[in-house]
Design an enzyme around this catalytic site. Structure first.
Site, PDB file in Angstrom:
ATOM      1  N   GLU A   1     -11.704   1.719   5.764  1.00  0.00           N
ATOM      2  CA  GLU A   1     -10.732   1.902   6.851  1.00  0.00           C
ATOM      3  C   GLU A   1     -10.957   3.325   7.366  1.00  0.00           C
ATOM      4  OE1 GLU A   1      -6.086   0.764   7.400  1.00  0.00           O
ATOM      5  OE2 GLU A   1      -6.541   2.129   5.753  1.00  0.00           O
TER       6      GLU A   1
ATOM      7  N   GLU B   1       0.818  -1.214   0.000  1.00  0.00           N
ATOM      8  CA  GLU B   1       0.000   0.000   0.000  1.00  0.00           C
ATOM      9  C   GLU B   1       0.856   1.272   0.000  1.00  0.00           C
ATOM     10  OE1 GLU B   1      -2.111   0.405   3.758  1.00  0.00           O
ATOM     11  OE2 GLU B   1      -3.665   1.590   2.781  1.00  0.00           O
TER      12      GLU B   1
HETATM   13  C1  LER Z   1      -3.121   0.997   6.606  1.00  0.00           C
HETATM   14  O1  LER Z   1      -3.927   0.367   5.676  1.00  0.00           O
HETATM   15  C2  LER Z   1      -3.070   2.447   6.367  1.00  0.00           C
HETATM   16  O2  LER Z   1      -3.762   2.961   5.536  1.00  0.00           O
HETATM   17  C3  LER Z   1      -2.138   3.267   7.134  1.00  0.00           C
HETATM   18  O3  LER Z   1      -2.635   4.574   7.259  1.00  0.00           O
HETATM   19  C4  LER Z   1      -1.771   2.701   8.451  1.00  0.00           C
HETATM   20  O4  LER Z   1      -1.281   3.670   9.288  1.00  0.00           O
HETATM   21 MN    MN Z   2      -5.071   1.816   4.240  1.00  0.00          MN
END
Ligand code: LER
Ligand code: MN
Length: 273
Positions: free
Chosen positions: A246, A152
């Protein structure tokens, strides 16, 4: 595309998890609101009874698209690019246990903060070299379990390595393993990408998972990201996986979880008409 909600299976300091307390309650609520899955944030698979978890998920008919691993960095400092060799080994071992858990749940494994940060001694090139080597080993291990990793891009305020989609795509190509893809997170993209839509198009062949949160990390619809555009562009490039929320538990965990589902499911219905 399907919808999931990030749920932590143990207590966490990380803010952008709508539900932090009882994960069984969160699973029950996610089902009631209509979600297809829950993304589980797992610090250490060793402390989880996967059999029990599977029963619970089966009862509610929920999938687990991905396992988040960042708590192992945030709470234990496990990093794949630590200057300390032992810490790097521990980080790798931990991720292998995530792979085994993922193979039981049919999930992907997320590399977010566990990539670590570039320290002054190491420098960017050396850190990326360490990360590349670790990811090759981990991908080869995961291949035997039929598990995919997703890495990511994370915004500059949280890490100084792989902040943008371009950098991450270049890194993935350098690793050269089929089971390494990219995780696009709209919150980070809103900070780092000149155009969220163009970056989705650039990543088209490699999108393995998607995190959604608005510009303020509240549920989509609570900030200024154009989610109709995000969903349309993902659809245009043929992405058919999960949109995993998220999000901050604001104004309350229940309101955030329910609002996200209602808002996003309307957008998903619209692309099919
Ligand atoms: C984790 O998926 C993410 O987006 C980060 O901001 C973790 O701190
Ligand atoms: Mn994330």
């Amino acid at each position: 595309m399907k919808l999931s909600l990030v749920v932590s299976v143990s207590e966490t300091k990380f803010a952008a998890v709508a539900f932090k307390e009882s994960y069984s309650l969160a699973i029950e609520k996610a089902t009631k609101w209509g979600y297809d899955g829950v993304e589980l944030a797992v610090r250490d698979p060793a402390v989880i009874n996967v059999g029990e978890l599977k029963n619970l998920l089966g009862r509610y008919n929920l999938e687990v698209p991905a396992l988040g691993t960042g708590q192992a960095y945030g709470e234990e400092g496990l990093s794949l690019t630590s200057p300390d060799g032992q810490t790097r080994e521990k980080a790798k071992e931990r991720l292998k246990s995530h792979v085994k858990m993922a193979s039981e749940l049919n999930s992907k494994v997320i590399i977010g903060l566990m990539r670590g940060k570039v320290s002054q001694d190491s420098g960017l090139e050396k850190s990326l070299g360490l990360l590349k080597k670790s990811m090759r080993d981990l991908c080869d291990f995961a291949m035997k379990y039929n598990v995919e990793f997703v890495i990511e891009p994370i915004n500059r305020y949280e890490t100084n390595m792989l902040n943008t989609v371009d950098e991450t795509l270049e890194f993935i190509n350098g690793v050269g393993r089929e089971n390494l893809k990219i995780l696009l997170d709209t919150f980070h993209m809103n900070i780092e990408e000149p155009s969220i839509f163009d970056s989705i198009r650039k990543a088209r062949k490699l999108i393995g998972h998607v995190h959604i949160a608005d510009s303020n990390r509240w549920a989509p619809g609570c900030g200024h990201i154009d989610f109709a555009g995000v969903v349309n562009t993902l659809n245009e490039v043929g992405y058919d996986g999960y949109l995993s929320a998220e999000i901050l538990p604001e104004p309350s965990p229940d309101k955030a979880g329910k609002f996200n589902y209602e808002y996003m499911s309307k957008l998903l219905v619209a692309i099919h008409h």
